[in-house]
Design a protein around this motif. Structure first.
Motif, PDB file in Angstrom:
ATOM      1  N   THR A   6     -18.833 -13.490 -31.674  1.00 61.60           N
ATOM      2  CA  THR A   6     -19.936 -13.126 -32.474  1.00 61.60           C
ATOM      3  C   THR A   6     -19.748 -14.729 -33.036  1.00 61.60           C
ATOM      4  O   THR A   6     -20.256 -15.732 -32.618  1.00 61.60           O
ATOM      5  N   TYR A   7     -18.150 -14.515 -33.095  1.00 65.00           N
ATOM      6  CA  TYR A   7     -17.751 -15.760 -33.825  1.00 65.00           C
ATOM      7  C   TYR A   7     -17.712 -17.243 -33.363  1.00 65.00           C
ATOM      8  O   TYR A   7     -18.191 -17.200 -32.093  1.00 65.00           O
TER       9      TYR A   7
ATOM     10  N   ALA B  86     -23.774 -26.954 -22.418  1.00 66.47           N
ATOM     11  CA  ALA B  86     -22.801 -27.003 -21.044  1.00 66.47           C
ATOM     12  C   ALA B  86     -21.638 -27.682 -21.935  1.00 66.47           C
ATOM     13  O   ALA B  86     -20.393 -26.604 -21.384  1.00 66.47           O
ATOM     14  N   ASP B  87     -21.306 -28.474 -23.319  1.00 68.04           N
ATOM     15  CA  ASP B  87     -20.617 -28.826 -23.501  1.00 68.04           C
ATOM     16  C   ASP B  87     -19.413 -28.012 -25.004  1.00 68.04           C
ATOM     17  O   ASP B  87     -19.058 -28.435 -25.611  1.00 68.04           O
ATOM     18  N   TRP B  88     -20.792 -26.484 -24.834  1.00 69.62           N
ATOM     19  CA  TRP B  88     -20.176 -25.462 -26.363  1.00 69.62           C
ATOM     20  C   TRP B  88     -18.532 -26.166 -26.313  1.00 69.62           C
ATOM     21  O   TRP B  88     -18.067 -25.048 -25.773  1.00 69.62           O
ATOM     22  N   LEU B  89     -18.505 -26.070 -27.473  1.00 72.52           N
ATOM     23  CA  LEU B  89     -16.683 -25.857 -27.704  1.00 72.52           C
ATOM     24  C   LEU B  89     -15.924 -25.022 -28.198  1.00 72.52           C
ATOM     25  O   LEU B  89     -14.953 -24.935 -27.661  1.00 72.52           O
ATOM     26  N   CYS B  90     -16.446 -23.652 -28.131  1.00 73.93           N
ATOM     27  CA  CYS B  90     -16.197 -21.985 -27.789  1.00 73.93           C
ATOM     28  C   CYS B  90     -15.609 -21.914 -26.435  1.00 73.93           C
ATOM     29  O   CYS B  90     -17.093 -21.971 -25.856  1.00 73.93           O
TER      30      CYS B  90
ATOM     31  N   LEU C 180     -21.191 -18.858 -38.743  1.00 70.38           N
ATOM     32  CA  LEU C 180     -19.741 -18.041 -38.741  1.00 70.38           C
ATOM     33  C   LEU C 180     -18.938 -18.631 -37.703  1.00 70.38           C
ATOM     34  O   LEU C 180     -19.416 -18.216 -36.558  1.00 70.38           O
ATOM     35  N   TYR C 181     -18.795 -20.556 -37.642  1.00 69.53           N
ATOM     36  CA  TYR C 181     -17.566 -20.948 -37.452  1.00 69.53           C
ATOM     37  C   TYR C 181     -16.757 -21.883 -37.735  1.00 69.53           C
ATOM     38  O   TYR C 181     -16.328 -21.964 -38.803  1.00 69.53           O
ATOM     39  N   CYS C 182     -16.219 -22.219 -36.656  1.00 76.68           N
ATOM     40  CA  CYS C 182     -14.845 -23.527 -37.104  1.00 76.68           C
ATOM     41  C   CYS C 182     -15.530 -24.594 -37.602  1.00 76.68           C
ATOM     42  O   CYS C 182     -16.196 -24.990 -37.735  1.00 76.68           O
ATOM     43  N   SER C 183     -14.542 -25.742 -37.677  1.00 75.56           N
ATOM     44  CA  SER C 183     -14.498 -26.626 -38.750  1.00 75.56           C
ATOM     45  C   SER C 183     -15.513 -27.503 -37.989  1.00 75.56           C
ATOM     46  O   SER C 183     -16.409 -28.590 -38.384  1.00 75.56           O
TER      47      SER C 183
ATOM     48  N   ILE D 152     -17.366 -27.130 -35.370  1.00 78.05           N
ATOM     49  CA  ILE D 152     -18.921 -26.656 -35.180  1.00 78.05           C
ATOM     50  C   ILE D 152     -19.733 -27.325 -36.583  1.00 78.05           C
ATOM     51  O   ILE D 152     -20.718 -28.192 -36.095  1.00 78.05           O
ATOM     52  N   GLU D 153     -19.351 -26.600 -37.047  1.00 82.82           N
ATOM     53  CA  GLU D 153     -19.810 -26.802 -38.385  1.00 82.82           C
ATOM     54  C   GLU D 153     -19.986 -28.282 -39.140  1.00 82.82           C
ATOM     55  O   GLU D 153     -21.078 -28.938 -39.662  1.00 82.82           O
ATOM     56  N   SER D 154     -18.869 -29.406 -38.054  1.00 84.06           N
ATOM     57  CA  SER D 154     -19.006 -30.554 -37.982  1.00 84.06           C
ATOM     58  C   SER D 154     -20.142 -31.146 -37.776  1.00 84.06           C
ATOM     59  O   SER D 154     -21.061 -31.830 -37.852  1.00 84.06           O
ATOM     60  N   GLN D 155     -20.266 -30.847 -36.446  1.00 86.39           N
ATOM     61  CA  GLN D 155     -21.723 -30.773 -35.500  1.00 86.39           C
ATOM     62  C   GLN D 155     -23.467 -30.668 -36.483  1.00 86.39           C
ATOM     63  O   GLN D 155     -23.937 -31.113 -35.971  1.00 86.39           O
ATOM     64  N   VAL D 156     -23.096 -29.677 -37.203  1.00 81.93           N
ATOM     65  CA  VAL D 156     -23.715 -28.703 -37.596  1.00 81.93           C
ATOM     66  C   VAL D 156     -24.703 -29.793 -39.234  1.00 81.93           C
ATOM     67  O   VAL D 156     -25.511 -30.115 -38.868  1.00 81.93           O
ATOM     68  N   ALA D 157     -23.507 -29.896 -39.420  1.00 79.19           N
ATOM     69  CA  ALA D 157     -23.522 -30.592 -40.950  1.00 79.19           C
ATOM     70  C   ALA D 157     -24.819 -32.025 -40.294  1.00 79.19           C
ATOM     71  O   ALA D 157     -24.911 -32.865 -41.517  1.00 79.19           O
TER      72      ALA D 157
END
Length: 175
Positions: free
Chosen positions: A109-110, A26-30, A120-123, A125-130
């Protein structure tokens, strides 16, 4: 006018993946209120003819003044190679997309898809993935989306569609 059924089927597939991710988080950034990707595009958006036809449906709902503003932004974009690009359709004051319902596949899709393990996402989301925070997310497969999109025909930059053969968009703007 182009056959829009394949595009609508593609949108339904994308919406299904996006809805599944949002249902799990529910807290998805996009989401509404986040426009960082619209303000930092790697290049001028590319659209197929079917996407352009759909986008025009949204453009037809805009005022002449808003269309003139977009026209100025697109003219400026066409003459520069500066990157990143701010989407010329973005309402920068509100941070909202005025053609959200008609937005291109790349915009849909982004933030929710990966391509050959490349997010294919912003920095943000990239930080959360990392940090491993999104290890349970079942990302959409953008390679499959690209394949379906290619079946709709070649893409052209928004600037070319805008200026196209008709000398501008085919519209009857709202007053």
């Amino acid at each position: 006018m182009h056959n829009d059924k394949p595009l609508h089927q593609l949108h339904a597939e994308i919406d299904g993946r996006v809805d599944a991710i949002r249902a799990e988080r529910a807290d998805w950034l996009c989401g509404k209120g986040c426009d960082s990707c619209c303000r930092r595009l790697a290049d001028i958006p590319r659209l197929t003819a079917a996407e352009w036809d759909l986008l025009q449906d949204g453009l037809k709902q805009m005022t002449a003044a808003r269309l003139e503003d977009i026209d100025r932004k697109i003219a400026a974009l066409a003459g520069t190679h500066t990157r990143p690009v701010v989407c010329p359709l973005l309402d920068e004051a509100s941070g909202a997309c005025p053609v959200y319902a008609q937005r291109p596949v790349a915009c849909r899709t982004y933030g929710f898809y990966v391509q050959r393990e490349l997010g294919l996402y912003c920095s943000d989301i990239e930080s959360q993935v990392a940090e491993g925070m999104l290890s349970d997310v079942v990302w959409g497969n953008h390679d499959a989306i690209d394949q379906q999109l290619a079946g709709l025909g070649d893409g052209r930059p928004l600037t070319e569609w805008w200026r196209g053969e008709t000398g501008g968009i085919r519209r009857s703007p709202a007053a």
